[in-house]
Design an enzyme around this catalytic site. Sequence first.
Site, PDB file in Angstrom:
ATOM      1  N   LEU A 426     -20.470 -40.262 -13.653  1.00 18.23           N
ATOM      2  CA  LEU A 426     -19.044 -40.423 -14.234  1.00 18.23           C
ATOM      3  C   LEU A 426     -18.949 -41.166 -15.663  1.00 18.23           C
ATOM      4  O   LEU A 426     -19.596 -42.059 -15.771  1.00 18.23           O
ATOM      5  CB  LEU A 426     -18.436 -41.200 -13.149  1.00 18.23           C
ATOM      6  CG  LEU A 426     -18.480 -40.464 -11.597  1.00 18.23           C
ATOM      7  CD1 LEU A 426     -17.796 -41.507 -10.944  1.00 18.23           C
ATOM      8  CD2 LEU A 426     -17.970 -39.030 -11.731  1.00 18.23           C
ATOM      9  N   ASP A 468     -22.667 -44.693 -10.070  1.00 17.21           N
ATOM     10  CA  ASP A 468     -21.649 -43.723 -10.399  1.00 17.21           C
ATOM     11  C   ASP A 468     -22.304 -42.385 -10.581  1.00 17.21           C
ATOM     12  O   ASP A 468     -21.823 -41.515 -11.229  1.00 17.21           O
ATOM     13  CB  ASP A 468     -20.786 -44.038 -11.496  1.00 17.21           C
ATOM     14  CG  ASP A 468     -21.497 -44.180 -12.954  1.00 17.21           C
ATOM     15  OD1 ASP A 468     -22.622 -44.420 -12.813  1.00 17.21           O
ATOM     16  OD2 ASP A 468     -20.980 -44.294 -13.904  1.00 17.21           O
TER      17      ASP A 468
END
Length: 808
Positions: A426, A468
């Site tokens: 991300l 992430d």
Amino acid sequence: MQKISNLQLFDIDVVPDSETAIEHLKQTKYQFIISEISIGKVDGWSLSSLIRSDIYQCDKQIPIVLITDTHCERIAEATAKSFGINAVVTTEEIARLNEILADAFSSQIPVNTRLTTLSVISDPALSDQLNNLFSSKFVTVEAESAKQGLAIIRQQNVDLVVIDSDLENDATLALLNTIRQEKPELSVVVIVPKNDTSRAEFYMIHGASDFIYNPINVSRIINVCERAAQRNDFIISNKQFAEKVTLLELSKQKFQNLSDAHTKLLENLSSVVLELDTTGRIKFVNKAWEALTGYSIEDSLNLPLVEFIEFDELGSQRFNHQLNGILMQSVTSTTAELKIKTVKNNSVWVEIRLHQLYMDGFVQGITATLDNIDDRKQAEEKLQHLALHDTLTGLYNRYYFDNELSRLTLLASRGKETHSLLYIDLDHFKVINDTEGHQMGDLVLKEVAQILTLRLRQSDILCRVGGDEFIILLAETKLQNAINIGESICQQIAAAHFQFGNTTYKISASIGVSEIDGVSTPAEYLRQADIALYVAKKKGRNRTHSYETDDVDSTKQLDNMKWVQKLQQAVIDDQLVMHFQPVWDYKNDCVGYFEALVRLQINESITYPNEFIPALERAEDVSFLDHQVINKTIKLIKENPGLHKVAINLSGQAFSDERLLPLIKEKLSFYQVSGERIIFELTESASLTNVSGTRRMIEQLSLIGCQFSIDDFGTGFSTFSYLKELPAHSVKIDGSFVKDMISSDIDRTLVTAIANVAKVLKKHSVAEFVETKEIFNHLDDIGVTYAQGYYISKPLPLSDALKFKFTP
């Protein structure tokens, strides 16, 4: 109790059950205890707990050994630790009793609990304190440096590594990264200063299993280290359990042992005992059946046992095959784990053991015993789920991903379809964590996991492998199709909105793709996807990039990552070398200061910055080099008074490095070096990309006595006005103007102008690339403060720099 034939040196008291054993323990002080597990109303585990509670004549530390027909070693060890038992052995391992008891008598604690701990600590006092704390619980190994610690890890097995975050040369992160790469299963606990939560979080993010504060909290450190060292018990036990099942299937002797166990269970009324006829119908069942199922004995007789079993069609076929195998005499006994229905319409896990009922030369039916294993199965299922899934999102975890990647690689190597791997990271997720907190960040991760889950095909495998970071394994998917899927995922994530109060956040994802063709290893496919992910981020994020061998961007990124690994190894091996170039002070006719210049000494040859710094900058890991150079240089200043003042270069990433200023303050304090002996240099171009950040950094450095210089000044000549805004102490005139100033009126005018402006602003000026006596003298004439270049001296090794002499 079975007869113990190899303990002739002892007088052995043999009792038939736990009730008798308890009476004996109240009256006699024994030296050791050997017991089976099933010994009456109080089993072997519970009897051990009573003994450890110090209520009998014997010492509560008395060695205790339990004997069982068969067991899974790791589960037995973990359980033994909980009950304070020295060892759990099978009947086939009884010959080991003398060895086990000898170890137990010579040790303060049960042998199964002595884990091996490696402490990598440079502070002798802290190292002694930890060893004193660990001595009763761990076998301890010591290392004074990261290099020594890594050598020990590579040469012998350890259960736990404890690393001081204040290692020499700031090598803690490099050692942690290397352990994660080479032995990811090894648990690492990092020692951080008291209440330094940011440092603790930093090392946890980078792969540490846990942390402890210094000064040491005695009650916490043992718990933390034991918990960290035993984190892989269940994974290992699953493997051992599978090996046990294989051995049971292959060994006729094991089936005979199970048959013997069945005979004992017939006498245990807590187990269900049944007799089945040749059609599988219940002819006899004891009272334990009613307690287990809720069905009455009268209602159960003459009904087929399979009517009370809950399984799918395949399970039903397998069980009927087991029954027929016994009736047809192809096997004499068999076992299975299955679910029995209860009168309340739920089910209970049981272990069923089936044996031939052999009379008058013929098989007349089957005897069966059922044992309730529901609690154990539910615990195993829960542990199995935890071992394979991420606790936050419920997705598969890194361990499961590694196994599946290996499986797909093997399939591809056998000439089957190629597969693909999507490595998803991300973009700017840290912004949400920093502004809204980790709790909100976790909510975003759950939503992203849901988005990705909805995008999956039935054959796809989605895993969360980092904070992430997600990975999708696409079975039987060509590279171009995988790229298309990746682009679709980028669009879906970019279109999502994440609302926190009145604030809405949008995030995106960068994706690296590699094709699993069976030619390379699983680790190589993951590395290829990681390289492609970095390229996607470099190209602007929110996009998908695939790894291909002829791709220039991928090749460059691969080189960058290799340099990062070389730098980490160089730090561990103390191969960072500092050279020092003298800078001449015109006014005082002496060396005003030295500029510190880093080199890497690899394989007995010197590697210069132009070979590795660009790669580190592209890999966005040059801050790590900043830290090492600062630590190394300040240490050398402390050790060598002749380095009276030194300039240290900072990278362009210094502004975004929140740990840089605390590190500088920490090292100056630790080595007792005055900030007035340090000049930090940053290029003009880097300074002007963030004028406010530069100002804040200069102001913070000035507070601790350090000076600041703008390097390569003049390359952006329109920036004279910024020189007034930046509280720098000096400017270094770019060498491209200095080296040609004698032959070029323009260059001479530029050099003169910069020197004059610096003088008016009460700043020093430094001219680099001073390569001739004529340039040296002319710079003195126009009022330049300092000169640096080959006419004065090349960069020198430390020993030569300390002896340097120059006559203009």
